[in-house]
Structures are given as C-alpha cells and as structure tokens.
Design a protein around this motif. Structure first.
Motif, PDB file in Angstrom:
ATOM      1  N   ALA A 381       0.824  -1.211   0.000  1.00 16.54           N
ATOM      2  CA  ALA A 381       0.000   0.000   0.000  1.00 16.54           C
ATOM      3  C   ALA A 381       0.855   1.256   0.000  1.00 16.54           C
ATOM      4  O   ALA A 381       0.468   2.285  -0.592  1.00 16.54           O
ATOM      5  N   TYR A 382       2.011   1.204   0.627  1.00 12.75           N
ATOM      6  CA  TYR A 382       2.903   2.378   0.678  1.00 12.75           C
ATOM      7  C   TYR A 382       4.296   1.928   0.213  1.00 12.75           C
ATOM      8  O   TYR A 382       5.196   1.707   1.044  1.00 12.75           O
ATOM      9  N   PRO A 383       4.486   1.793  -1.070  1.00 12.13           N
ATOM     10  CA  PRO A 383       5.768   1.257  -1.573  1.00 12.13           C
ATOM     11  C   PRO A 383       6.963   2.156  -1.283  1.00 12.13           C
ATOM     12  O   PRO A 383       8.091   1.680  -1.266  1.00 12.13           O
ATOM     13  N   GLN A 384       6.752   3.431  -1.036  1.00  9.61           N
ATOM     14  CA  GLN A 384       7.851   4.345  -0.786  1.00  9.61           C
ATOM     15  C   GLN A 384       8.293   4.335   0.685  1.00  9.61           C
ATOM     16  O   GLN A 384       9.289   4.976   1.026  1.00  9.61           O
ATOM     17  N   LYS A 385       7.576   3.626   1.547  1.00  5.38           N
ATOM     18  CA  LYS A 385       7.864   3.630   2.983  1.00  5.38           C
ATOM     19  C   LYS A 385       8.233   2.228   3.433  1.00  5.38           C
ATOM     20  O   LYS A 385       7.853   1.229   2.829  1.00  5.38           O
ATOM     21  N   LYS A 386       9.027   2.187   4.519  1.00  2.50           N
ATOM     22  CA  LYS A 386       9.406   0.926   5.132  1.00  2.50           C
ATOM     23  C   LYS A 386       8.700   0.801   6.485  1.00  2.50           C
ATOM     24  O   LYS A 386       8.518   1.785   7.200  1.00  2.50           O
ATOM     25  N   PHE A 387       8.358  -0.421   6.831  1.00  2.49           N
ATOM     26  CA  PHE A 387       7.654  -0.679   8.091  1.00  2.49           C
ATOM     27  C   PHE A 387       8.397  -1.756   8.872  1.00  2.49           C
ATOM     28  O   PHE A 387       8.868  -2.738   8.292  1.00  2.49           O
ATOM     29  N   ALA A 420       5.911  10.791   7.451  1.00  3.91           N
ATOM     30  CA  ALA A 420       7.259  10.239   7.590  1.00  3.91           C
ATOM     31  C   ALA A 420       8.188  10.810   6.518  1.00  3.91           C
ATOM     32  O   ALA A 420       7.795  10.997   5.356  1.00  3.91           O
ATOM     33  N   ILE A 421       9.418  11.095   6.930  1.00  2.00           N
ATOM     34  CA  ILE A 421      10.440  11.584   5.999  1.00  2.00           C
ATOM     35  C   ILE A 421      11.713  10.770   6.203  1.00  2.00           C
ATOM     36  O   ILE A 421      11.906  10.143   7.263  1.00  2.00           O
ATOM     37  N   GLY A 422      12.563  10.770   5.195  1.00  2.50           N
ATOM     38  CA  GLY A 422      13.839  10.073   5.303  1.00  2.50           C
ATOM     39  C   GLY A 422      13.686   8.584   5.089  1.00  2.50           C
ATOM     40  O   GLY A 422      12.631   8.067   4.711  1.00  2.50           O
ATOM     41  N   GLU A 423      14.795   7.878   5.360  1.00  2.00           N
ATOM     42  CA  GLU A 423      14.846   6.439   5.134  1.00  2.00           C
ATOM     43  C   GLU A 423      14.470   5.621   6.363  1.00  2.00           C
ATOM     44  O   GLU A 423      14.361   4.408   6.288  1.00  2.00           O
ATOM     45  N   GLU A 424      14.303   6.267   7.494  1.00  2.00           N
ATOM     46  CA  GLU A 424      13.988   5.520   8.725  1.00  2.00           C
ATOM     47  C   GLU A 424      12.615   4.879   8.590  1.00  2.00           C
ATOM     48  O   GLU A 424      11.634   5.528   8.194  1.00  2.00           O
ATOM     49  N   THR A 438      -0.447  -1.894  24.680  1.00  2.00           N
ATOM     50  CA  THR A 438      -0.066  -0.599  24.131  1.00  2.00           C
ATOM     51  C   THR A 438       0.401  -0.788  22.695  1.00  2.00           C
ATOM     52  O   THR A 438       1.381  -1.489  22.433  1.00  2.00           O
ATOM     53  N   LEU A 439      -0.301  -0.136  21.784  1.00  2.00           N
ATOM     54  CA  LEU A 439       0.052  -0.153  20.366  1.00  2.00           C
ATOM     55  C   LEU A 439       0.723   1.174  20.041  1.00  2.00           C
ATOM     56  O   LEU A 439       0.138   2.243  20.260  1.00  2.00           O
ATOM     57  N   THR A 440       1.981   1.106  19.537  1.00  2.00           N
ATOM     58  CA  THR A 440       2.760   2.309  19.269  1.00  2.00           C
ATOM     59  C   THR A 440       3.094   2.377  17.784  1.00  2.00           C
ATOM     60  O   THR A 440       3.569   1.394  17.198  1.00  2.00           O
ATOM     61  N   VAL A 441       2.839   3.535  17.193  1.00  2.00           N
ATOM     62  CA  VAL A 441       3.208   3.807  15.794  1.00  2.00           C
ATOM     63  C   VAL A 441       4.101   5.032  15.807  1.00  2.00           C
ATOM     64  O   VAL A 441       3.654   6.122  16.179  1.00  2.00           O
ATOM     65  N   SER A 442       5.373   4.855  15.407  1.00  2.00           N
ATOM     66  CA  SER A 442       6.369   5.925  15.489  1.00  2.00           C
ATOM     67  C   SER A 442       6.962   6.183  14.116  1.00  2.00           C
ATOM     68  O   SER A 442       7.259   5.243  13.366  1.00  2.00           O
ATOM     69  N   ASN A 443       7.144   7.457  13.798  1.00  2.00           N
ATOM     70  CA  ASN A 443       7.746   7.818  12.508  1.00  2.00           C
ATOM     71  C   ASN A 443       8.610   9.063  12.674  1.00  2.00           C
ATOM     72  O   ASN A 443       8.352   9.906  13.551  1.00  2.00           O
ATOM     73  N   ARG A 444       9.656   9.139  11.829  1.00  2.00           N
ATOM     74  CA  ARG A 444      10.480  10.340  11.776  1.00  2.00           C
ATOM     75  C   ARG A 444       9.760  11.376  10.917  1.00  2.00           C
ATOM     76  O   ARG A 444       9.225  11.051   9.859  1.00  2.00           O
ATOM     77  N   GLY A 445       9.770  12.630  11.387  1.00  2.00           N
ATOM     78  CA  GLY A 445       9.107  13.680  10.642  1.00  2.00           C
ATOM     79  C   GLY A 445       8.978  14.943  11.476  1.00  2.00           C
ATOM     80  O   GLY A 445       9.665  15.113  12.496  1.00  2.00           O
ATOM     81  N   PRO A 446       8.121  15.847  11.067  1.00  2.00           N
ATOM     82  CA  PRO A 446       7.961  17.109  11.800  1.00  2.00           C
ATOM     83  C   PRO A 446       7.390  16.871  13.196  1.00  2.00           C
ATOM     84  O   PRO A 446       6.625  15.929  13.424  1.00  2.00           O
ATOM     85  N   ARG A 447       7.788  17.757  14.095  1.00  2.00           N
ATOM     86  CA  ARG A 447       7.303  17.661  15.470  1.00  2.00           C
ATOM     87  C   ARG A 447       5.833  18.055  15.546  1.00  2.00           C
ATOM     88  O   ARG A 447       5.303  18.776  14.698  1.00  2.00           O
ATOM     89  N   LEU A 448       5.211  17.591  16.584  1.00  5.03           N
ATOM     90  CA  LEU A 448       3.804  17.908  16.824  1.00  5.03           C
ATOM     91  C   LEU A 448       3.717  19.246  17.554  1.00  5.03           C
ATOM     92  O   LEU A 448       4.307  19.402  18.633  1.00  5.03           O
TER      93      LEU A 448
END
Length: 513
Positions: A381-387, A420-424, A438-448
């Motif tokens: 679904a998101y070929p440009q992103k890694k999970f 999400a930005i970058g290769e992370e 606890t379900l956690t979803v974390s991504n690199r990107g702009p701060r909240l």
C-alpha cells in the motif's frame, strides 16, 4: 483559598460564639447588681441593729464575753442567730459586743435548683475548664477580727463620726472578700457607739460561678446543636449538588453526545429548579445531537442523486463532439465530482463507525494476529515507505472487534506514512504493560505543535497542508482511531519523540479478562 460548603457553614456557625460573650456581659451586670443589693441589705441590717440600740445607756456597759441582762440580753441573742457577724464599738474604740459568724450558714440554705439533666451533664463537662478559670469560694479562711480593724477601721470610724459607711476588704489570709457596713448608735444628740455588720461574698460568688457555668453549658449545647444542624443541612445540600454534578458529568460522553438524561428533582427549592433546568437542557441537546448525527447520512443520501445526474451528464458530454478546449473543463468537473464523492464516502464512513462503536457486542481476539495481518499489506500500500513490526511472543487478548482494531491501525499507519520523511522505517510495536496492551506507531518527521497535542484526535482537525494531489483531508482519520480505541476500553495519545525527531502515537487498550 477554596472552601467547601461544609467549611463555610461551620464559619457561619461561629456566629454562635457571640452567645458566651453576651452571657458574660450579662453576668458582669448581674454580679454588680448583686453586690449593690448585698451592700444595701447589709447596711439595712446595721441600721436596724443600731435603731434597736438607740438611747440605751446600758449599752456602754457591755463587754465581749460578759453576761448581759434584761432587754440587752435578748437583743444579743437575736444577733447571734443572724447570718452576719455583727460587732459594736464605742467612741473609745472598745469592743462592746460580738455576735454571729462569717462562716455560719442558714440551716435551710439551698445551693440552687437542680438543672435539667442535659444542662447538668454539660455543666459537669465544662467544670474542669471553669474550675481553672473561676475563683471558687471557700469556707476555709481566717475570719479573725483584728484589733486594727476595731480601733482604726474606716467603717467603724465613719459611723462614730455619725456617717454610715460600707467597705470591701479581704480576709487576713486573702482567701475571702468581706463586705462591712456600719451605722451610728445615738444617745440623744451624741453618737455613743457604732454597729458594724459583716458578710462574705461567697454566696454571690457561688451564684455567679453557677450562672457562668450554666451560660457556658447552654452555649456549648446551643453551639453543638446549631453546628450539627447546619452541618447536616450543608451535607444534604452538598450531597444533592454532588449528585447533580455526577449526573451532569455522566450525561455527556467525551464526544459531546448525550448518553443519559438527568432525572429532574421534584424538590421545590432552587436546587430542584436547577436539576429540572439541566434535564430540559440535556433533552434539547440530545435532540439537536441526534439531528446533527443524522444530517451527515441524510446529506450523503440526498447528494448522491444529483452527483449521479451530473456524472452521467458529463459522460454524455464526453461522447459528444465538442471544441478542444472544452476537454479541460470536463476534466476539472470530473475531478470535482470525484473529490465530492470521496468526501461523502468518508463522512458516511465516520457516521457508520460512530453508530457501530455504540453497540455493546464484543468478542475476544488476539491483537498480535491483527497487527501482523495489517502490517503485511502496508508494504504494497505504501511502496515508498518501510515498516518494522514488533509483537510479543504470547497472545495479547482484547475484547472488542478485530475489524475495527485493524481499521484503527490502518488510520494510524496512513497518518504516519503521510508525515514520515527520510529512510527511517515506520515502527509499529505492540507490548503489554500493567494489564494494558499498548500499540505504538512511530515515525520520523515534523514535530507535533504543542497547541495541537490535545486536539489532534478531535473531529475535523487536520495538520496536512494541500499537496496538489486532489485528495481531500477532512481530519477524520485520527478521530476514527480514537473512537475505536475507546470502544476497546482504551485511549489514544500523540507525543513527540524524546529526541524530537518525530511523532509517536500510542493507543492503550485494556486486556480482556
């Protein structure tokens, strides 16, 4: 300073503390009146004795301890039975007669009428305090009549000058207060002797002390009864107000929906009026909420028909021969219809989900299987992103709906992929802590932004900026995720990473029993 209703009522009850002050003023006045009455009564006694001795030359022949004869013997016997000490002194300061006793009590003397049982009990309770504050009269004092008082006492000297007098003095050991009153004895136009009558103030002091004890006891009873009544009244008021507060808080859920109407009180006071007003307001609010909740479905249904008409008309126009520049306008109209159809679809989806999460039906499922199944399709679904996915080895059992839980994870993954930005890689983690999954979803990107921390999961709130893709963003994704989390007995939060490199969204759900 915040004071409860009970504390304020207790402060109001302190007004009752004026009772002992007013009682003390009254007792002070009473003590002064009793002293004046004792002075007048004792002076009258001295005057009566002196009147009985006027123009009696045999008076000058009297001596203390010497027998008297005739009428003088009767007079001295009657003086001996008096409640006062009476002594007679002549012009040469010689003591002619001494009768009576300062410590002598009348045979039928009473200490006062018995107080009612509650008052008597209260008096005994306060007596240790009053004993410390009050001076108790005593019969154990030195009542000797000194030579100085006979020869140089101002009371006797004034009477020998022909002027009645009275004076307060202490006993030789200062353990009692003695009141003296004198009156001259005349023989013709000359003063031949002086009669001095004396009493202690023990009787007055006993009356004063008993009255003060009664005032303190009555004050204590009144204060306790008043304070208890006011506290019970305030407790009842505060209990009714707390019940109204709890009902008001329970009537509306976190989404602003009216879950339960307040049963209006039948009481005829202001709190009853307030309860009935709240009930009316909530009933009207529930009706309005129902109207708003149904409006999205009605609007979607009503708009589907004109959209279909416009779409079919555009398709018919495309089949017609038209100028070359008209194709641009047809394409724009088609894109607009597509966006409008997407908006209506998402609004309908949110409405259906809001109705679904209100259903009480729950089932047990393993959250690990749901997370693994969803994460396996995100690569396509998101070929440009890694999970990256991390789940525990043991089952994580929840009570709810696995389809909704998967839909929630899809919303969180879509949100993370958009920002999400970058290769992370985007990290999805499921763990168990303190009886919670606890379900956690974390991504690199702009701060909240701090201002968005508490609003991100509300309806129609979005941080996305127009990206030119034509895809509408209504801010319903995280709102739907929050509804699903609450359906599973949990909550959703958005936090910045500790190093500030991105955002972490945490969903905590209660484990199934």
């Amino acid at each position: 300073m915040r004071l409860s209703l009970r504390a304020k009522v207790v402060l109001v009850a302190l007004v009752l503390s004026l009772i002992p002050w007013v009682g003390y003023l009254h007792l002070t006045q009473m003590d002064a009146l009793l002293r004046q009455g004792q002075e007048q009564a004792l002076l009258a006694t001295a005057r009566a004795v002196a009147t009985a001795l006027h123009d009696r030359p045999e008076l000058l022949e009297l001596r203390p301890g010497a027998p008297a004869s005739g009428e003088m013997e009767l007079i001295l016997k009657s003086l001996a039975r008096a409640e006062s000490r009476i002594w007679i002194v002549d012009q040469r300061q010689r003591l002619l007669a001494l009768a009576g006793d300062l410590k002598k009590r009348a045979p039928g003397e009473e200490r006062g009428a018995a107080a009612p049982a509650p008052l008597d009990f209260a008096m005994r309770m306060v007596r240790p305090v009053t004993d410390f504050l009050l001076e108790r009269p005593t019969e154990d004092f030195d009542d000797a009549l000194s030579e100085a008082e006979i020869a140089h006492g101002p009371v006797a000297a004034s009477a020998l000058q022909g002027v009645p007098a009275r004076r307060w003095r202490h006993s030789p050991d200062s353990r009692a207060v003695i009141l003296s009153a004198s009156h001259p004895v005349w023989a013709g136009e000359q003063v031949v002797a002086a009669v001095v009558a004396e009493e202690t103030t023990n009787a007055i002091r006993s009356i004063y002390n008993r009255a003060l004890e009664q005032v303190v006891a009555v004050t204590l009873i009144a204060f306790l009864a008043g304070a208890l009544t006011l506290i019970l009244f305030a407790s009842r008021l505060s209990m009714r107000l707390r019940r109204l507060r709890d009902e008001a808080e329970a009537a509306i859920d976190s989404q602003g929906r009216v879950r339960k109407l307040i049963a209006g009180s039948r009481a005829g006071d202001e709190i009853g009026d307030l309860s009935r007003s709240f009930s009316t307001v909530l009933e009207r609010l529930a009706q309005y909420n129902s109207y708003l909740e149904n409006m999205a479905g009605r609007l979607s249904h009503e708009l589907r028909t004109p959209i279909a008409v416009v779409r079919s008309s555009l398709e018919n126009l495309k089949m017609q021969r038209m100028p070359d520049d008209a194709g641009v306008y047809l394409a724009r109209a088609g894109d607009g219809l597509k966006r409008l159809d997407t908006i209506l679809t998402r609004m309908s989806e949110a409405t259906r989900l809001e109705q679904l999460v209100r259903q009480p039906d729950h089932e047990r499922f393993d959250a690990r299987e749901v997370v693994r199944g969803c994460a396996s399709g995100y690569g396509a679904a998101y070929p440009q992103k890694k999970f990256e996915v991390e789940v525990p080895d043991s089952p994580v059992m929840l009570s709810g709906a696995p389809d909704l839980y998967a839909q929630m994870l899809d919303k969180l993954a879509a949100n993370a992929a958009d920002f999400a930005i970058g290769e992370e890689p985007i990290r999805i983690r499921l763990e168990v802590r303190d009886s919670q999954a606890t379900l956690t979803v974390s991504n690199r990107g702009p701060r909240l932004p701090e201002a968005m921390a508490g609003k991100l999961f509300e309806s129609m709130v979005s941080m996305r900026r127009p990206d030119g893709s034509g895809e509408p963003h209504l801010g319903l994704g995280l709102y739907i995720a929050r509804l699903i989390a609450e359906f599973h007995g949990g909550s959703a939060r958005a936090l910045n990473r500790e190093d500030g490199s991105g955002v972490v969204i945490k969903v905590k759900c209660t484990l199934a029993e």
